[in-house]
Design an enzyme around this catalytic site. Structure first.
Site, PDB file in Angstrom:
ATOM      1  CG  LEU A 125       7.229 -21.232  11.427  1.00 21.18           C
ATOM      2  CD1 LEU A 125       7.988 -22.536  11.524  1.00 21.18           C
ATOM      3  CD2 LEU A 125       6.037 -21.230  12.373  1.00 21.18           C
ATOM      4  CG  ASP A 139      14.713  -8.482   7.118  1.00 22.59           C
ATOM      5  OD1 ASP A 139      14.441  -9.654   7.443  1.00 22.59           O
ATOM      6  OD2 ASP A 139      14.100  -7.867   6.225  1.00 22.59           O
ATOM      7  N   GLY A 169       0.814  -1.229   0.000  1.00 24.68           N
ATOM      8  CA  GLY A 169       0.000   0.000   0.000  1.00 24.68           C
ATOM      9  C   GLY A 169       0.834   1.259   0.000  1.00 24.68           C
TER      10      GLY A 169
HETATM   11  O1  F6P Z   1      11.524  -7.851   5.740  1.00 29.44           O
HETATM   12  C1  F6P Z   1      11.001  -8.888   6.499  1.00 29.44           C
HETATM   13  C2  F6P Z   1      10.865 -10.149   5.694  1.00 29.44           C
HETATM   14  O2  F6P Z   1      10.347 -11.156   6.514  1.00 29.44           O
HETATM   15  C3  F6P Z   1      12.133 -10.593   4.986  1.00 29.44           C
HETATM   16  O3  F6P Z   1      13.030 -11.259   5.840  1.00 29.44           O
HETATM   17  C4  F6P Z   1      11.567 -11.452   3.890  1.00 29.44           C
HETATM   18  O4  F6P Z   1      12.450 -11.503   2.787  1.00 29.44           O
HETATM   19  C5  F6P Z   1      10.305 -10.725   3.507  1.00 29.44           C
HETATM   20  O5  F6P Z   1       9.936  -9.939   4.619  1.00 29.44           O
HETATM   21  C6  F6P Z   1       9.175 -11.642   3.140  1.00 29.44           C
HETATM   22  O6  F6P Z   1       8.087 -10.855   2.747  1.00 29.44           O
HETATM   23  P1  F6P Z   1       6.639 -11.455   2.449  1.00 29.44           P
HETATM   24  O7  F6P Z   1       5.978 -11.675   3.776  1.00 29.44           O
HETATM   25  O8  F6P Z   1       5.988 -10.389   1.647  1.00 29.44           O
HETATM   26  O9  F6P Z   1       6.838 -12.740   1.723  1.00 29.44           O
END
Ligand code: F6P
Length: 382
Positions: free
Chosen positions: A307, A163, A98
């Protein structure tokens, strides 16, 4: 980095920003991007700290989406935030699609065009009598907040991401919990890997950086940790595992950050709809297949995935979230907009948003944590 507040926050209750009319100051709050454990604790802290100043608080549903909708604003009361500090997720909902500056609009022929709805958003914000926004998000959401600030939205940012890749803050909330979840999972992998004399390869999140993989791999006594900051040579990892099998025990644990890549290869990315941010995935499986092929060891892989984003925040993340939330309200009270709260031990300080989103924080390859792992004999494949 420039500090925009004094090092220590005032302990007394400074009065809030003055309004020309007599109505209470109206603070809005939203959560954007992927969720992270600790979001609800920040929401609780912002709401209580603001109510304690005599302000009103409104939660915007699903990032900025709620501002475009009739019923997308929720009045936040003490009852709304009762008993939520220990809960994962976000009671406001979130989205990583968004972006008001690049909003997806489906045309009659089914194609999607991107439109800038920021002016409409700022108008809606002011039209609803809102005075300031606390935006909780990762680098993408904070970049949006920074742009909206330049366009006139009074905003203070709170950094969130499992992250841990935001340069301006020593750590983001959510990271500690994700590392705990991942290292708990690695602990469990040891017994099954040992029982079957297998190599288990686990792929962890982290996007462009290897913070989660490094910390969880170290805590979980991995044999090899592959991170984006150190492109790997798979032959080195295989040799390392062969040595281990030879001296015993005959099993191995390899932790792979989702953004890791071989020295002669590319990161493994997943196709996403155009305009969505890059998504990683698949490197764990590739590494496992190649280790199995080159060593002959039975090898299995798994992706820990979301998870790592779920569940209760650790006490550390809760406390950091509560500190960030109350500090954000202090910044609003001081009229310090266009800034973001950041942990610069021992203090929580303010940094300009524009500066905070300038670059991501990578794992320092010569840093103490990598060196610790190397001294313990953990392979980085390079
Ligand atoms: O930025 C947080 C994160 O969990 C990353 O570690 C991962 O690459 C991404 O988001 C996954 O995003 P989505 O939930 O959109 O698949």
């Amino acid at each position: 980095m420039t500090d925009t507040t004094t090092p220590s926050r005032p302990s007394s209750r400074p009065s809030g920003p003055s309004r020309p009319d007599s109505r209470p100051f109206r603070l809005a709050i939203n959560t954007g991007g992927g969720d992270a454990p600790g979001l609800n604790a920040v929401i609780r802290a912002v709401v209580l700290a603001a109510l304690n100043r005599g302000w009103e608080v409104y939660g915007i549903q699903r990032g900025y989406e709620g501002l475009y909708e009739e019923d997308g604003l929720t009045p936040m009361t003490r009852a709304t935030v009762e008993g939520i500090a220990h809960l994962g997720g976000t009671i406001l909902g979130t989205t990583n699609r968004g972006n008001p500056l690049s909003w997806p609009r489906t045309l009659p022929d089914g194609t999607v065009e991107r439109v800038d709805r920021s002016a409409e958003l700022i108008e809606a914000f002011k039209g609803r009598g809102l005075d300031a926004l606390v935006a909780i998000g990762g680098d993408g959401s904070l970049r949006i907040a920074s742009e909206l600030w330049k366009k006139g939205l009074p905003v203070v940012g709170v950094p969130k991401t499992i992250d841990n890749d935001l340069a301006a803050t020593q750590v983001t909330f959510g990271f500690h919990t994700a590392v705990q979840t991942a290292s708990d999972a690695i602990d469990k992998l040891h017994s099954t890997a040992q029982a079957h004399s297998r190599v288990m390869v686990v792929e962890l999140m982290g996007r462009h950086t290897g913070w989660i993989a490094l910390f969880a791999g170290l805590a979980g006594s991995a044999d090899a940790i592959l991170i984006p900051e150190i492109p790997f040579e798979l032959q080195e990892v295989c040799r390392h595992l062969e040595d281990r099998y030879e001296r015993g025990p005959r099993y191995g644990i390899v932790v792979v950050a989702e953004g890791a890549r071989a020295r002669d290869g590319e990161a493994s990315v997943v196709d996403t709809p155009s305009g969505d941010s890059q998504r990683y995935g698949g490197i764990g499986q590739e590494v496992a297949a190649e280790i199995g092929r080159r060593t002959g060891f039975e090898t299995r892989s798994l992706v820990l995935g979301h998870l790592q984003r779920g569940g209760q925040p650790t006490a550390y993340d809760r406390v950091l979230s509560l500190r960030f939330g109350t500090a954000a309200v202090d910044l609003v009270a001081a009229g310090n907009f266009g800034s973001m709260v950041a942990l610069q031990p021992p203090d929580v300080r303010a940094v300009p948003l524009a500066e905070a989103v300038e670059k991501i924080k990578e794992v320092p390859v010569e840093g103490d944590t990598v060196i610790t792992a190397r001294r313990l004999g953990i392979s980085f494949g390079g």
